[in-house]
Design an enzyme around this catalytic site. Structure first.
Site, PDB file in Angstrom:
ATOM      1  CE  LYS A  60      -0.322  -0.143   5.042  1.00 45.16           C
ATOM      2  NZ  LYS A  60      -1.017  -0.837   6.125  1.00 45.16           N
ATOM      3  CE1 TYR A 300      11.260  31.636   6.403  1.00 49.09           C
ATOM      4  CE2 TYR A 300      11.738  29.322   6.007  1.00 49.09           C
ATOM      5  CZ  TYR A 300      11.381  30.573   5.536  1.00 49.09           C
ATOM      6  OH  TYR A 300      11.150  30.753   4.202  1.00 49.09           O
TER       7      TYR A 300
HETATM    8  C1  LIG Z   1      -0.328  -1.901   6.759  1.00 47.28           C
HETATM    9  C2  LIG Z   1      -1.033  -3.134   7.064  1.00 47.28           C
HETATM   10  C3  LIG Z   1      -0.324  -4.333   7.260  1.00 47.28           C
HETATM   11  C4  LIG Z   1       1.175  -4.393   7.331  1.00 47.28           C
HETATM   12  O1  LIG Z   1       1.598  -3.876   8.583  1.00 47.28           O
HETATM   13  P1  LIG Z   1       3.151  -3.823   8.960  1.00 47.28           P
HETATM   14  O2  LIG Z   1       3.186  -3.350  10.359  1.00 47.28           O
HETATM   15  O3  LIG Z   1       3.765  -2.837   8.004  1.00 47.28           O
HETATM   16  O4  LIG Z   1       3.681  -5.180   8.769  1.00 47.28           O
HETATM   17  C5  LIG Z   1      -1.055  -5.493   7.406  1.00 47.28           C
HETATM   18  N1  LIG Z   1      -2.404  -5.467   7.396  1.00 47.28           N
HETATM   19  C6  LIG Z   1      -3.109  -4.337   7.246  1.00 47.28           C
HETATM   20  C7  LIG Z   1      -4.598  -4.368   7.273  1.00 47.28           C
HETATM   21  C8  LIG Z   1      -2.469  -3.122   7.080  1.00 47.28           C
HETATM   22  O5  LIG Z   1      -3.167  -1.999   6.938  1.00 47.28           O
END
Ligand SMILES: *Cc1c(COP(=O)(O)O)cnc(C)c1O
Length: 448
Positions: A60, A300
């Site tokens: 993702k 800044y």
């Molecule tokens: C992001 C996600 C994962 C992976 O999680 P990690 O901590 O990066 O291993 C697994 N399942 C779902 C539903 C997620 O949103």
């Protein structure tokens, strides 16, 4: 000669050096991702999952900023047989870019039932999560339109409090799901849920809350079986549970951050403790390097005053690139003394590698580092390559990782790399680990 603080690049493609030079001309910073490291991390996760469980590479958010397609292909090369994206757009993109159902099952889980591309998802043979009654109705309508069963994973809220049916609402869901399954509108493939805390074996309350989630998960399974829709594939484990909790690998595990080479929480240790290696190196070429007097305000708000006469250097990355402004470094001598360490930068000097810190506020396109000495004596010059983070080679190398930036910005490594904007070129090392047909799917200008 310009000095280079980043790891030497392993060129494997004929155009690699020319691609690298072109990327450096286009933008003064580069995110270099090692496909071999991604593949090896996945291989390791596959071996940890063992024979019983398949592995989903979670890709993702543009593969946590590493590049959706290259990371997906490296995950498949490492033995993943599933890919997962939150947004359905990215699931469809994977299919469109060339990863067919023969290569990988794909699961997607973020949408709203009122306006989701369910028809396309079903036609592209993508598995869809359902966790709401509206979602069930909309997906069923699409499956009827398309004339093909939707492959469904039932999302259960075992305590995370995000998506999915709560135990109290589950009877209503089952009353809709069971008839749809028997009618052949839904193919109930899986049952799944997500854990709320990275398992830290040393924190009893975290272990206890994960135990409660697991118990609830089993309860949901029992209820699905009793309703005549037993899930074939149960999945609950993220990276932390893949590494730490073999008893909940079930038929599938879903590691994300582990693929990219990080442990989920620095409280668990370092990537090396889990045989993982960070796959991304973020480097930049210095802009202006100059000498300044003691007491000179930097950036800044004058939150950093040079303690001595010194040299400063511009690192041409800022919050518009995804460098957190909260990784600014403060050091104000005098009555209002505030000290806060900024994000680390590895700089090669005449005396070997040195670790510097963001000095003053991170700006939109750049930040400044105090070199704590004379640039001429240190042999640091405009155009030198510096490294913000990389695989984390030990003490002698003083190589920071995204965990170090996370600490400086009060966040987690996940946010450090997912925030990196796409105006920073992504370049890929070791494309030779991919089958030739896969390599041909990638942007040739991105291969080193
Ligand atoms: C992001 C996600 C994962 C992976 O999680 P990690 O901590 O990066 O291993 C697994 N399942 C779902 C539903 C997620 O949103």
């Amino acid at each position: 000669m310009t000095l280079n603080a980043a790891p030497a690049i392993a060129f494997t493609q004929p155009d690699g050096p020319a691609n690298y030079a072109a990327a450096c001309r286009r933008y003064p910073a580069q995110a270099i991702v090692d496909l071999k490291t991604l593949r090896d991390n996945m291989r390791h996760l596959v071996s940890v999952a063992g024979d019983g469980a398949a592995v989903m590479g979670v890709v993702k958010a543009d593969a946590y900023g590493h590049g959706l397609l290259p990371a997906a292909l490296a995950a498949l090369a490492g033995g993943a047989t599933w890919l997962g994206t939150a947004q359905s757009h990215e699931a469809l993109l994977l299919r469109r870019l060339g990863i067919g159902p023969d290569r990988a099952r794909i699961l997607t889980w973020v949408y709203n039932g009122a306006a989701a591309p369910f028809d396309e998802l079903i036609e592209a043979d993508i598995d869809v999560s359902v966790g709401s009654l509206d979602g069930i109705d909309a997906l069923a309508a699409a499956a009827r339109r398309v004339g093909r069963p939707a492959r469904v994973h039932v999302k259960c809220d075992t305590g995370f409090g995000r998506n999915g049916f709560t135990p109290a609402a589950f009877d209503q869901a089952l009353a809709k799901l069971a008839p749809l399954a028997h009618e052949g509108v839904f193919d109930i493939v899986g049952q799944w849920s997500h854990l709320a805390v990275a398992d830290s074996p040393d924190v009893p309350e975290f272990v206890a809350s994960t135990d409660r989630q697991i118990e609830a998960f089993h309860d949901f399974t029992r209820r699905m079986r009793a309703a005549g829709i037993p899930p074939r594939i149960r999945h609950l484990a993220n990276t932390a549970a893949t590494l730490d909790r073999p008893e909940i690998h079930f038929e599938l595990v879903r590691p994300g951050v582990g693929l990219y080479g990080y442990e989920p929480d620095p409280a668990m240790g370092t990537p090396g403790d889990y045989k993982l290696r960070p796959a991304m190196t973020l480097q930049a070429q210095l802009g202006t390097v100059k000498d300044v007097e003691a007491g000179h305000g930097i950036s800044y708000g004058r939150t950093y005053l040079t303690p001595d006469s010194t040299s400063t250097a511009i690192v041409p990355l800022g919050y518009a690139d995804g460098i957190h402004r909260s990784a600014s470094g403060f050091d104000m001598a005098g009555a209002k003394h505030v000290e806060k360490l900024g994000g680390p930068v590895r700089v090669m000097t005449a005396r070997g590698p040195r670790l510097y810190r963001v000095s003053g506020r991170v700006c939109m396109d750049q930040f400044i580092i105090d070199l704590h000495g004379s640039a001429a004596e240190l042999d640091v010059h405009e155009g030198d390559t510096v490294e913000l983070f990389g695989p984390g080679r030990g003490e002698m190398f003083a190589e920071p990782t995204a965990d170090d930036w996370a600490r400086a910005a009060d966040t987690i490594s996940y946010e450090v790399f997912t925030c990196l904007r796409n105006r920073i070129p992504r370049l890929y090392e070791h494309a030779d680990v991919l089958p030739e047909a896969d390599r041909a799917l990638l942007d040739p200008a991105s291969l080193l």
